[in-house]
Scaffold this motif. Sequence first.
Motif, PDB file in Angstrom:
ATOM      1  N   LYS A  69       0.833  -1.205   0.000  1.00 10.41           N
ATOM      2  CA  LYS A  69       0.000   0.000   0.000  1.00 10.41           C
ATOM      3  C   LYS A  69       0.870   1.258   0.000  1.00 10.41           C
ATOM      4  N   ALA A  70       1.955   1.247   0.794  1.00 11.05           N
ATOM      5  CA  ALA A  70       2.849   2.397   0.837  1.00 11.05           C
ATOM      6  C   ALA A  70       3.499   2.633  -0.529  1.00 11.05           C
ATOM      7  N   LEU A  71       3.898   1.562  -1.205  1.00  5.82           N
ATOM      8  CA  LEU A  71       4.490   1.688  -2.530  1.00  5.82           C
ATOM      9  C   LEU A  71       3.468   2.207  -3.549  1.00  5.82           C
ATOM     10  N   GLU A  72       2.244   1.724  -3.467  1.00  5.13           N
ATOM     11  CA  GLU A  72       1.191   2.195  -4.366  1.00  5.13           C
ATOM     12  C   GLU A  72       0.894   3.674  -4.133  1.00  5.13           C
ATOM     13  N   ASP A  73       0.876   4.081  -2.870  1.00  2.00           N
ATOM     14  CA  ASP A  73       0.650   5.494  -2.542  1.00  2.00           C
ATOM     15  C   ASP A  73       1.769   6.368  -3.101  1.00  2.00           C
ATOM     16  N   LYS A  74       3.008   5.897  -2.946  1.00  4.40           N
ATOM     17  CA  LYS A  74       4.148   6.649  -3.457  1.00  4.40           C
ATOM     18  C   LYS A  74       4.086   6.742  -4.984  1.00  4.40           C
ATOM     19  N   ALA A  75       3.742   5.640  -5.657  1.00  7.37           N
ATOM     20  CA  ALA A  75       3.616   5.647  -7.121  1.00  7.37           C
ATOM     21  C   ALA A  75       2.528   6.617  -7.558  1.00  7.37           C
ATOM     22  N   ARG A  76       1.427   6.657  -6.841  1.00 11.16           N
ATOM     23  CA  ARG A  76       0.328   7.571  -7.162  1.00 11.16           C
ATOM     24  C   ARG A  76       0.780   9.020  -6.990  1.00 11.16           C
ATOM     25  N   GLU A  77       1.510   9.304  -5.909  1.00  9.36           N
ATOM     26  CA  GLU A  77       2.008  10.664  -5.688  1.00  9.36           C
ATOM     27  C   GLU A  77       2.984  11.082  -6.782  1.00  9.36           C
ATOM     28  N   LEU A  78       3.857  10.159  -7.197  1.00 12.48           N
ATOM     29  CA  LEU A  78       4.810  10.465  -8.257  1.00 12.48           C
ATOM     30  C   LEU A  78       4.090  10.743  -9.583  1.00 12.48           C
ATOM     31  N   LYS A  79       3.043   9.979  -9.863  1.00 11.78           N
ATOM     32  CA  LYS A  79       2.278  10.187 -11.092  1.00 11.78           C
ATOM     33  C   LYS A  79       1.581  11.541 -11.060  1.00 11.78           C
ATOM     34  N   ILE A  80       1.005  11.891  -9.915  1.00  9.06           N
ATOM     35  CA  ILE A  80       0.339  13.187  -9.770  1.00  9.06           C
ATOM     36  C   ILE A  80       1.347  14.315  -9.963  1.00  9.06           C
ATOM     37  N   ARG A  81       2.531  14.187  -9.372  1.00  7.38           N
ATOM     38  CA  ARG A  81       3.561  15.220  -9.504  1.00  7.38           C
ATOM     39  C   ARG A  81       4.010  15.344 -10.960  1.00  7.38           C
ATOM     40  N   LYS A  82       4.159  14.207 -11.643  1.00  7.74           N
ATOM     41  CA  LYS A  82       4.569  14.227 -13.045  1.00  7.74           C
ATOM     42  C   LYS A  82       3.530  14.950 -13.907  1.00  7.74           C
ATOM     43  N   VAL A  83       2.264  14.642 -13.697  1.00 10.32           N
ATOM     44  CA  VAL A  83       1.196  15.286 -14.464  1.00 10.32           C
ATOM     45  C   VAL A  83       1.185  16.788 -14.182  1.00 10.32           C
ATOM     46  N   GLN A  84       1.361  17.173 -12.931  1.00  8.12           N
ATOM     47  CA  GLN A  84       1.375  18.585 -12.565  1.00  8.12           C
ATOM     48  C   GLN A  84       2.556  19.297 -13.227  1.00  8.12           C
ATOM     49  N   GLN A  85       3.734  18.669 -13.205  1.00  6.40           N
ATOM     50  CA  GLN A  85       4.910  19.283 -13.809  1.00  6.40           C
ATOM     51  C   GLN A  85       4.763  19.411 -15.325  1.00  6.40           C
ATOM     52  N   LEU A  86       4.147  18.411 -15.961  1.00  5.35           N
ATOM     53  CA  LEU A  86       3.912  18.504 -17.396  1.00  5.35           C
ATOM     54  C   LEU A  86       2.959  19.654 -17.712  1.00  5.35           C
ATOM     55  N   GLY A  87       1.938  19.817 -16.904  1.00  8.19           N
ATOM     56  CA  GLY A  87       1.026  20.940 -17.086  1.00  8.19           C
ATOM     57  C   GLY A  87       1.728  22.275 -16.912  1.00  8.19           C
ATOM     58  N   GLU A  88       2.593  22.355 -15.911  1.00 13.54           N
ATOM     59  CA  GLU A  88       3.350  23.586 -15.687  1.00 13.54           C
ATOM     60  C   GLU A  88       4.273  23.871 -16.858  1.00 13.54           C
ATOM     61  N   LEU A  89       4.848  22.818 -17.440  1.00 15.77           N
ATOM     62  CA  LEU A  89       5.726  22.984 -18.594  1.00 15.77           C
ATOM     63  C   LEU A  89       4.950  23.499 -19.799  1.00 15.77           C
ATOM     64  N   VAL A  90       3.770  22.966 -20.013  1.00 17.42           N
ATOM     65  CA  VAL A  90       2.924  23.429 -21.124  1.00 17.42           C
ATOM     66  C   VAL A  90       2.628  24.913 -20.951  1.00 17.42           C
TER      67      VAL A  90
END
Length: 108
Positions: A12-33
Amino acid sequence: MRKPRDFDAELKALEDKARELKIRKVQQLGELVIATGADALSTEELAGALVAIAETKDTGKREAWAKRGVTFFEGRSRRTAPAPQRNLRGTPAQPGSTLSPASGTGSQ
């Protein structure tokens, strides 16, 4: 005696971390756009451009795009540096720096 591992909690901790990393990646891509001004394009235009870029195998084009990206980020970091990190006096920020004290750009 050794405490047994709680695999469910670790998973569960690994899944939570993966979800947070995905959210951060999407946010950073949006900021880049937004930072590049590509948010002015329609969704279809932006998607088409990204698909074309992803499909491009021409290494010359990819290298040129990479250099342009480096230039973009270098210019952006100078403009957005917090005041304590900015070179306000026009002198090199670090000993041995190649920046010209007069111009502050490194080119004369």
